[in-house]
Design an enzyme around this catalytic site. Sequence first.
Site, PDB file in Angstrom:
ATOM      1  N   LYS A  16       0.834  -1.203   0.000  1.00  0.00           N
ATOM      2  CA  LYS A  16       0.000   0.000   0.000  1.00  0.00           C
ATOM      3  C   LYS A  16       0.873   1.258   0.000  1.00  0.00           C
ATOM      4  O   LYS A  16       0.610   2.215  -0.731  1.00  0.00           O
ATOM      5  CB  LYS A  16      -0.920  -0.003   1.225  1.00  0.00           C
ATOM      6  CG  LYS A  16      -1.723   1.284   1.418  1.00  0.00           C
ATOM      7  CD  LYS A  16      -2.660   1.559   0.241  1.00  0.00           C
ATOM      8  CE  LYS A  16      -3.348   2.911   0.366  1.00  0.00           C
ATOM      9  NZ  LYS A  16      -4.254   2.998   1.503  1.00  0.00           N
ATOM     10  N   CYS A  18      -3.474   9.788   1.885  1.00  0.00           N
ATOM     11  CA  CYS A  18      -2.556   8.741   1.423  1.00  0.00           C
ATOM     12  C   CYS A  18      -1.252   9.300   0.875  1.00  0.00           C
ATOM     13  O   CYS A  18      -0.194   9.124   1.465  1.00  0.00           O
ATOM     14  CB  CYS A  18      -3.248   7.881   0.369  1.00  0.00           C
ATOM     15  SG  CYS A  18      -4.625   6.897   1.017  1.00  0.00           S
TER      16      CYS A  18
END
Length: 448
Positions: free
Chosen positions: A204, A258
């Site tokens: 991720k 993110c």
Amino acid sequence: MKKKVCVMGLGYIGLPTATMFAVSGHEVVGVDIEEKVVKTINEGRIHIEEPGLAEMVKGAVMEENLLASTEPEEADVFIIAVPTPLTEDNGANLDYVKSATETIRPYLKKGDLVIVESTIAPRTTEDIVVPELAKSGLEIGREIYVAHCPERVLPGKIIHELVHNNRVIGGINEASALKARKLYTSFVQAEMYITDATTAEMVKLMENTYRDVNIALANELAKISEKVKIDIWEAIKLANKHPRVNIHQPGPGVGGHCLAIDPWFIVESAPKEAKMINLSRNINDSMPQFTIRNVKEKLFGIANPKIAILGITYKGNVDDLRESPVLEIIDHFQEEDVDLSIYDPHVDECQYNLVELEEAVKDADCIIIGTDHKAFKEIDPAKIADLMRNQILFDTKNLLDYDWWQEKGFKTYKLGDYSDYDWQKEYGIKEVMKGHKEVAATKEAASN
């Protein structure tokens, strides 16, 4: 089989995830510490903007498959979807993950599955979550199963991508990974790849770091374009005609929960090795100041200028303000006591005073396009030109039809496009906002 699922955190990821499980037939309890959020959801409404979500939440609540609460309950599955912000020194703040893990521990029973969806630093599952869960007295991997299944979705498209995006599932052992994969088959229609928890954590972070580094390249090229006097947007468009080139777009910075955060988790884990990642983060973090400097140049010689900022979210067509670089631009100008007005059609409440478009541009000298909302393309420059004192447009997103705006009397500029303000860069930038007399004197000195 129908499961009882307890989702810890009802934000931009937790609420859509809880809703997807609910509409897939599971009994879901969503937990959030904000009573206002809990009340809103239990009334069948939502507190975030996401296409398609409101209808799904309303239906799930009416069917009694979704209940919000400030406290967890016994369940078969616990999903941790809480924020992981940065610390002051750009480290991973795992306090919310630790707190959520501690909170669910008394409710655990033999056979339960715990999934961490929050984006976390490498080894967080093994070194922090597992030891905390082990305090329950249940054997990890045999009586309690643990997995990290990071979300991989884009705000504005979350519902579609929860279903159709591939998923990486990292278990602390194979049994944990298989149980997690079986659960997600409730609604995931894409491929699901099994690995270990630490690899899933790193995957991720790598995905978002790849994008952040690419954006940093675009932003650095935007700065260089000023020096060599080209339009970076045109250059990138042409460079991307090459079949093996895909340079991203520059902008006023990188935001969101993110891209602006995840690369720092890698840097923290390996600071000596993550040199390029560190540099890219610093380049992207420098873009608000680069934008500010450019705007000040365009306002040189204007006494006590007023700036209208259109768009403050970190990306277009969403209400998400997390880590938005436009907020740094606003804070900078406010610290200098610059007259600001702010308009964003997607934001209802925030820390700033928001106004409608006409009020925002009234008596303004400059418009800054901070976010690429589709609504801004529909603004008719003829209807706002006469409301402004000076018609200056600075577009950080290369969003608008500049010929149209120029026809209506606007001087248009965009981030990463060269200008003829070199003498102002040398003599006047630090004095631009200090008032007409000082600026005028500086300008006269420069001309001499």
